[in-house]
Structure formats: structure tokens, C-alpha cells
Motif scaffolding. Sequence first.
Motif, PDB file in Angstrom:
ATOM      1  N   VAL A  66       2.126  -3.459  -9.104  1.00 37.57           N
ATOM      2  CA  VAL A  66       2.612  -2.112  -8.806  1.00 37.57           C
ATOM      3  C   VAL A  66       3.206  -2.051  -7.406  1.00 37.57           C
ATOM      4  CG1 VAL A  66       1.903   0.297  -8.481  1.00 37.57           C
ATOM      5  CG2 VAL A  66       1.121  -0.966 -10.479  1.00 37.57           C
ATOM      6  N   GLY A  67       2.587  -2.716  -6.461  1.00 36.84           N
ATOM      7  CA  GLY A  67       3.137  -2.755  -5.108  1.00 36.84           C
ATOM      8  C   GLY A  67       4.520  -3.375  -5.066  1.00 36.84           C
ATOM      9  N   VAL A  70       6.878  -0.527  -6.699  1.00 34.32           N
ATOM     10  CA  VAL A  70       7.047   0.759  -6.020  1.00 34.32           C
ATOM     11  C   VAL A  70       7.613   0.604  -4.614  1.00 34.32           C
ATOM     12  CG1 VAL A  70       5.810   2.782  -5.151  1.00 34.32           C
ATOM     13  CG2 VAL A  70       5.302   1.904  -7.420  1.00 34.32           C
ATOM     14  N   TRP A  92       6.492   9.109  -5.212  1.00 35.60           N
ATOM     15  CA  TRP A  92       5.870   7.784  -5.250  1.00 35.60           C
ATOM     16  C   TRP A  92       4.372   7.804  -5.505  1.00 35.60           C
ATOM     17  CZ3 TRP A  92       9.740   5.260  -6.460  1.00 35.60           C
ATOM     18  CH2 TRP A  92      10.968   5.440  -5.849  1.00 35.60           C
ATOM     19  N   THR A  96       2.966   5.747  -8.595  1.00 33.62           N
ATOM     20  CA  THR A  96       2.024   4.658  -8.318  1.00 33.62           C
ATOM     21  C   THR A  96       0.750   4.830  -9.137  1.00 33.62           C
ATOM     22  OG1 THR A  96       2.904   4.411  -6.086  1.00 33.62           O
ATOM     23  CG2 THR A  96       0.716   3.500  -6.501  1.00 33.62           C
TER      24      THR A  96
END
Length: 126
Positions: A66-67, A70, A92, A96
Motif C-alpha cells: 500500500v505504501g 499511495v 489519501w 490508504t
Amino acid sequence: MPYAIHPETSYFAAISRGLKRRCPNCGEGRAFRGYLTLNDACPSCGEALGHIRADDFPPYLTIFAVGHLVVPMALFAEQSWSWPIGLHMAVWLPMTLALLLMLLPLMKGGAVGLMWRLCLAGDERQ
């Protein structure tokens, strides 16, 4: 308790079945009875799954994935359009959270598939 070794199932097959939240052995039965709770055994083939403890590996994989999705999008939005901080937070943070909640069970399934193939239960000692 000794665990059976299944060399006939490839690593790719076990992980991909796990990513689908299916039994890593047969690919038919559901591996999970809840959001993150494993079935004690596969309803189709009877393979024991409840003893596998993936612990922190699935959350680590999920946060990593995910990091990497995003952060580049947020940086692109900031550099391209100079959004105000409130808009960044409104876009965001929910994105997230949604991605984390969506990917966590899939990552746990993949980790369980890999651990099943490697005959790991998560209680190994060094």
C-alpha cells in the motif's frame, strides 16, 4: 507434530491459491472462516490449516504494498496540482485505509500458502 510435505504442489500454486483465500493444497475449499481467521481444516480435502500462524508477515507485506501505491500517487498529486493539505487528507487517508483492509486478507492467504508449502507453522524456534 510432524507436518506432511507436499512436493507435488509448487510454490507458485500454493501462494496463488492462498491469495485467492483458498486451501493451498487443493485450491477448492475456503482457507478462511472469517476475515482473517483460518479454518482448522480445509472443508474439501481436510488439510490441516489452523495450526499455521503467519503473525506479522501479512501486515508487513500489506503496508509495503500500500505504501508503494499511495505514496507515489500522493507525491504526483502534490507536484502536479499543489493540493491543500485538507484535500490530501480527505483523499489519501480513506484510500490508504480501504487498500489496507482490502489487501490484508489476501496477503495473509498468500503468506499461509507459502508457509504451508514450506511446512512452517509459525512456532519454529531458532
